[in-house]
Structures are given as structure tokens and as C-alpha cells.
Design a protein around this motif. Structure first.
Motif, PDB file in Angstrom:
ATOM      1  N   THR A  14       0.796  -1.269   0.047  1.00 32.88           N
ATOM      2  CA  THR A  14      -0.032  -0.020   0.115  1.00 32.88           C
ATOM      3  C   THR A  14       0.901   1.420  -0.029  1.00 32.88           C
ATOM      4  OG1 THR A  14      -1.844  -1.145   1.130  1.00 32.88           O
ATOM      5  CG2 THR A  14      -1.986   1.245   1.117  1.00 32.88           C
ATOM      6  N   GLY A  15       1.989   1.175   0.765  1.00 31.50           N
ATOM      7  CA  GLY A  15       2.900   2.430   0.876  1.00 31.50           C
ATOM      8  C   GLY A  15       3.417   2.653  -0.516  1.00 31.50           C
ATOM      9  N   LYS A  16       3.866   1.523  -1.259  1.00 32.47           N
ATOM     10  CA  LYS A  16       4.408   1.576  -2.458  1.00 32.47           C
ATOM     11  C   LYS A  16       3.423   2.029  -3.598  1.00 32.47           C
ATOM     12  CE  LYS A  16       7.632  -0.271  -5.715  1.00 32.47           C
ATOM     13  NZ  LYS A  16       8.617   0.874  -6.140  1.00 32.47           N
ATOM     14  N   LEU A  17       2.176   1.637  -3.419  1.00 28.90           N
ATOM     15  CA  LEU A  17       1.086   2.063  -4.394  1.00 28.90           C
ATOM     16  C   LEU A  17       0.771   3.689  -4.177  1.00 28.90           C
ATOM     17  CD1 LEU A  17      -1.527  -0.579  -4.104  1.00 28.90           C
ATOM     18  CD2 LEU A  17      -0.604   0.205  -6.244  1.00 28.90           C
ATOM     19  N   LYS A  18       0.969   4.174  -3.006  1.00 32.26           N
ATOM     20  CA  LYS A  18       0.605   5.347  -2.873  1.00 32.26           C
ATOM     21  C   LYS A  18       1.587   6.272  -3.278  1.00 32.26           C
ATOM     22  CE  LYS A  18      -1.939   4.888   1.416  1.00 32.26           C
ATOM     23  NZ  LYS A  18      -2.121   5.075   2.956  1.00 32.26           N
ATOM     24  N   LYS A  19       3.078   5.766  -3.387  1.00 30.93           N
ATOM     25  CA  LYS A  19       3.997   6.345  -3.701  1.00 30.93           C
ATOM     26  C   LYS A  19       3.893   6.497  -5.292  1.00 30.93           C
ATOM     27  CE  LYS A  19       9.060   6.145  -4.351  1.00 30.93           C
ATOM     28  NZ  LYS A  19      10.021   5.090  -4.379  1.00 30.93           N
ATOM     29  N   GLU A  20       3.673   5.400  -6.184  1.00 32.96           N
ATOM     30  CA  GLU A  20       3.760   5.296  -7.542  1.00 32.96           C
ATOM     31  C   GLU A  20       2.368   6.000  -7.986  1.00 32.96           C
ATOM     32  OE1 GLU A  20       5.917   4.253  -9.433  1.00 32.96           O
ATOM     33  OE2 GLU A  20       7.269   3.497  -7.870  1.00 32.96           O
ATOM     34  N   ASP A  21       1.280   5.828  -7.216  1.00 29.95           N
ATOM     35  CA  ASP A  21       0.286   6.854  -7.562  1.00 29.95           C
ATOM     36  C   ASP A  21       0.530   8.505  -7.475  1.00 29.95           C
ATOM     37  OD1 ASP A  21      -1.282   4.882  -8.117  1.00 29.95           O
ATOM     38  OD2 ASP A  21      -2.281   4.686  -6.350  1.00 29.95           O
ATOM     39  N   ARG A  22       1.363   8.687  -6.625  1.00 30.42           N
ATOM     40  CA  ARG A  22       1.697  10.014  -6.596  1.00 30.42           C
ATOM     41  C   ARG A  22       2.546  10.728  -7.764  1.00 30.42           C
ATOM     42  NH1 ARG A  22       2.044   9.268  -1.064  1.00 30.42           N
ATOM     43  NH2 ARG A  22       4.046   9.152  -1.317  1.00 30.42           N
ATOM     44  N   GLN A  23       3.487   9.659  -7.953  1.00 29.54           N
ATOM     45  CA  GLN A  23       4.460   9.877  -8.865  1.00 29.54           C
ATOM     46  C   GLN A  23       3.888   9.986 -10.404  1.00 29.54           C
ATOM     47  OE1 GLN A  23       7.733   6.991  -8.538  1.00 29.54           O
ATOM     48  NE2 GLN A  23       8.729   8.344  -7.243  1.00 29.54           N
ATOM     49  N   TYR A  24       2.923   8.919 -10.468  1.00 24.61           N
ATOM     50  CA  TYR A  24       2.157   8.929 -11.863  1.00 24.61           C
ATOM     51  C   TYR A  24       1.353  10.051 -12.008  1.00 24.61           C
ATOM     52  CZ  TYR A  24       0.481   6.456 -16.033  1.00 24.61           C
ATOM     53  OH  TYR A  24       0.328   6.044 -17.150  1.00 24.61           O
ATOM     54  N   ALA A  25       0.699  10.458 -11.165  1.00 23.95           N
ATOM     55  CA  ALA A  25      -0.102  11.690 -11.159  1.00 23.95           C
ATOM     56  C   ALA A  25       0.452  13.077 -11.529  1.00 23.95           C
ATOM     57  CB  ALA A  25      -0.825  11.995  -9.796  1.00 23.95           C
ATOM     58  N   THR A  26       2.085  13.228 -10.605  1.00 20.07           N
ATOM     59  CA  THR A  26       2.777  14.254 -11.283  1.00 20.07           C
ATOM     60  C   THR A  26       3.243  14.317 -12.860  1.00 20.07           C
ATOM     61  OG1 THR A  26       3.668  14.122  -8.898  1.00 20.07           O
ATOM     62  CG2 THR A  26       4.934  15.104 -10.451  1.00 20.07           C
ATOM     63  N   ILE A  27       3.632  12.866 -13.262  1.00 21.20           N
ATOM     64  CA  ILE A  27       3.968  12.818 -14.586  1.00 21.20           C
ATOM     65  C   ILE A  27       2.832  13.279 -15.395  1.00 21.20           C
ATOM     66  CG2 ILE A  27       4.453  11.032 -16.303  1.00 21.20           C
ATOM     67  CD1 ILE A  27       5.994   9.517 -13.997  1.00 21.20           C
TER      68      ILE A  27
END
Length: 177
Positions: A14-27
Motif C-alpha cells: 500500500t505504501g508503494k502504491l501510494k508513492k507510485e500513484d503520486r509519482q504517476y499523477a505528477t507525470i
């Protein structure tokens, strides 16, 4: 797997998903901004070219490109909102299944960019025709660029997002058994 190990794995994932979702949203937001910048630039460019040439092909090309950029910008805005507003409070299985869908390489929601790509293709074709180039040349260039982008995207997905998706799918299988 014990309940404690499962909880630890779920928490890490879940922590990894939150991080990746934030990064993807930024991109996605950065790409969206790129298109929002190009819309007014191409409005001015189209106006100036048409005033200078009075060629209908310049007007059609510019309008098609502007509309294509608009469709893609709006699609990326919707995608950005989805990634920024992921609900991690959903029941575990539902949250994981939605995450697996978010991180698969080809998705239905990506179909929203197709009208924009078609309009960009039309715009580029009219521009190339106006420059004396052939329709075939413009199609080879455009389809080559799209294919190149898809290949790069798949390589990135395979290296970065596939392992995450595989972990999600493994966890879903464990829960469902």
C-alpha cells in the motif's frame, strides 16, 4: 503466510502504491500542462499562418491540432484526477483489484486520447500536404512516432510497473484463496 506477514506485505504494498500513484499523477500533470501550453501557442500560430497564406489547409491543420491537443489535455486531466483521488480506504480486495487495473499496460480509459490522436494526425497530414509532402509520408511519420511511444511506454511499464502489478495480483490470489 501468517496474518502478521500478510499485514506487513499489505502495508508495504500500500505504501508503494501510494508513492507510485503520486509519482504517476505528477507525470500526468506535467504532460497535461505541456498540452495546455501548446493550445494557445498553436492558436496564435494558426492565426498568423492563415492571415499570411489564406490557405484553407493551414486553417484546417491548425484547428485539428488545437482540438487534438485539447482532447488529450482533457483526457490527461481526468487521468490526473483519478490518480490523485485513489481511495485506499476501500475494502482490501477491492482496492487491490482497482490498483491492478491502474497498473496494467493497456486500459479502456486510454481510449480517450484516440480522438485527440486522430485530430493531430489530420492536422499533421494537412500541414505536410501544404508543404508539398505526401500523405503517405505523414502517415509513416505519425504512426512511427506512435509506435515508438508505445514501445517506450511498454518498456517503462515492464521495468517499473509490472513488478508492482505482479505483487498486487499475487496478494489478490492469496486473499481469494
Amino acid at each position: 503466510m501468517t496474518a502478521h506477514e500478510f499485514d506487513t506485505n499489505l502495508s508495504k504494498l500500500t505504501g508503494k502504491l501510494k508513492k507510485e500513484d503520486r509519482q504517476y499523477a505528477t507525470i500526468v500533470k506535467a504532460v497535461q500542462i505541456f498540452y495546455w501550453i501548446f493550445i494557445p501557442v498553436f492558436i496564435v500560430k494558426t492565426g498568423l499562418e492563415y492571415i499570411d497564406s489564406h490557405e484553407i489547409s493551414d486553417l484546417i491543420s491548425g484547428v485539428a491540432l488545437i482540438l487534438g491537443f485539447l482532447f488529450i489535455a482533457l483526457s490527461f486531466r481526468k487521468l490526473n484526477n483519478e490518480y490523485q483521488n485513489v481511495d485506499y480506504s476501500l475494502p482490501t480486495l477491492e482496492m487491490l483489484k482497482k490498483a491492478a487495473c491502474r497498473y496494467q499496460p493497456f486500459q479502456k480509459r486510454a481510449l480517450g486520447v484516440i480522438p485527440g490522436l486522430l485530430l493531430i494526425d489530420i492536422g499533421l497530414t494537412f500541414e505536410w500536404i501544404g508543404e508539398g509532402r505526401s500523405v503517405l509520408d505523414s502517415q509513416v511519420f505519425f504512426l512511427g512516432a506512435i509506435l515508438f511511444g508505445v514501445i517506450i511506454g511498454l518498456v517503462i511499464w515492464y521495468l517499473k510497473y509490472k513488478p508492482l502489478r505482479d505483487k498486487i495480483i499475487d496478494l489478490v490470489r492469496e486473499i481469494e484463496q
